[in-house]
Design an enzyme around this catalytic site. Sequence first.
Site, short mmCIF file in Angstrom:
data_model
loop_
_atom_site.label_atom_id
_atom_site.label_comp_id
_atom_site.label_asym_id
_atom_site.label_seq_id
_atom_site.Cartn_x
_atom_site.Cartn_y
_atom_site.Cartn_z
N ASP A 184 0.73 -1.55 -0.10
CA ASP A 184 -0.16 -0.02 -0.26
C ASP A 184 0.13 0.99 0.13
OD1 ASP A 184 -2.29 1.78 -0.12
OD2 ASP A 184 -2.65 1.00 2.61
N ASP A 197 2.43 5.17 -5.61
CA ASP A 197 1.86 6.85 -4.53
C ASP A 197 2.48 7.91 -5.43
OD1 ASP A 197 0.82 8.42 -3.80
OD2 ASP A 197 0.22 7.84 -1.92
N GLU A 238 -2.13 6.54 -7.63
CA GLU A 238 -3.16 7.13 -7.56
C GLU A 238 -3.18 8.33 -7.95
OE1 GLU A 238 -3.01 7.38 -2.98
OE2 GLU A 238 -3.95 9.86 -3.04
N GLY A 252 -7.45 7.74 8.05
CA GLY A 252 -7.51 8.23 9.87
C GLY A 252 -8.91 8.72 10.28
N GLY A 279 -11.46 4.67 4.22
CA GLY A 279 -12.47 3.49 4.42
C GLY A 279 -13.21 3.39 5.04
N ASN A 327 -9.78 0.52 1.31
CA ASN A 327 -8.80 -0.34 2.50
C ASN A 327 -9.25 0.33 3.36
OD1 ASN A 327 -7.60 -0.08 -0.30
ND2 ASN A 327 -5.96 1.37 0.21
N TYR A 382 -8.70 0.66 7.43
CA TYR A 382 -7.58 0.11 9.35
C TYR A 382 -7.97 0.67 9.69
CZ TYR A 382 -3.49 0.50 11.94
OH TYR A 382 -2.03 -0.11 12.83
N THR A 383 -7.95 2.23 10.28
CA THR A 383 -7.97 2.85 11.39
C THR A 383 -8.80 2.48 11.96
OG1 THR A 383 -6.67 4.85 10.08
CG2 THR A 383 -7.56 5.38 12.92
P1 13P Z 1 -7.81 3.77 7.37
O1 13P Z 1 -7.01 3.78 7.81
O2 13P Z 1 -8.56 5.57 7.32
O3 13P Z 1 -9.27 3.12 7.30
O4 13P Z 1 -8.00 3.97 5.49
C1 13P Z 1 -7.15 3.57 4.80
C2 13P Z 1 -6.38 2.90 3.85
O5 13P Z 1 -6.80 3.64 2.77
C3 13P Z 1 -4.86 2.89 3.96
O6 13P Z 1 -4.69 3.05 2.29
#
Ligand code: 13P
Length: 280
Positions: free
Chosen positions: A82, A104, A134, A178, A207, A227, A229-230
């Site tokens: 990523d 990126d 991107e 984030g 996401g 995507n 994560y946070t």
């Molecule tokens: P978030 O951590 O905001 O969900 O975003 C994850 C992301 O886009 C990683 O590239």
Amino acid sequence: MLITLKNILKMAESKDMAIAAFNVTSLEGVLAVIEAAEDEDTPVILQFANAAHSKYISLEDIGRVMVAFADRSKVPVCVHLDHGNNFDEIKRALDLGFTSIMYDGSELSLKQNIANTKYAKILADEYGASIEAELGSMGTEGENENILGAYTDPEVARVFVNETGIDALAASFGTVHGIYKSRPNLDFDIISGIRKLCGIPVVMHGGSGISDSDFKKCIDCGVRKINYYTYAAKYAGDAIKDMIKDKNGNIYSHDILVEIRRNMVKTYKETIRVFKNTQK
Ligand code: 13P
């Protein structure tokens, strides 16, 4: 089973769904992603953002774990780098067996972004891997919200995709990485416009924190990789706070790791179900 981004996104296309791309920073994260995807019998993307997360674990350590678990998984798994922003880390990921990379170049001029993305594609092609790139700028933690200038222009995207030959385009249409400081205001026309003019899958970054109804609208407009994560990491952190509150006596690190994994599996399964987009 290991699979490329191009092939996993073809599966998404045939089912009008999006594939979850979960960032991992630990063994627990990898185990949780695979368990959730197998329980849901759904393909998944395991990804590592070296630029942001190498402070937690190295690309070489987590990369070997990602590839090994993806390889023996019962569902198709793409292992993706990523936000690759230099050719050295892209080569390192490909050498480890990653089946997809992101280049990126969103901070660069269009001309330089095109030139570098083309070179990143040559590298990916040498390994039979896929490439995401991107255009537009997403930013982090609300700093970029609703700044229209940073959003992706579908006409420019058409030029970018034609010139580079990438497999998927990460576009900026109102999401940010984030924690969201205010409710995101997404521009769905950008997604539809890119799909119409470029014809390739659109990738949503930032996401986690998006509502289920907005996810659905984005998928219906052509987002095929999301995507995330946070918020999964935050929910697991919240679970540990609760665990510590409820616990008398000693707290052991192994119990914390088990609780993190249990909580992440729950979040990932719920997320995968939303991205399957079965509610018409
Ligand atoms: P978030 O951590 O905001 O969900 O975003 C994850 C992301 O886009 C990683 O590239």
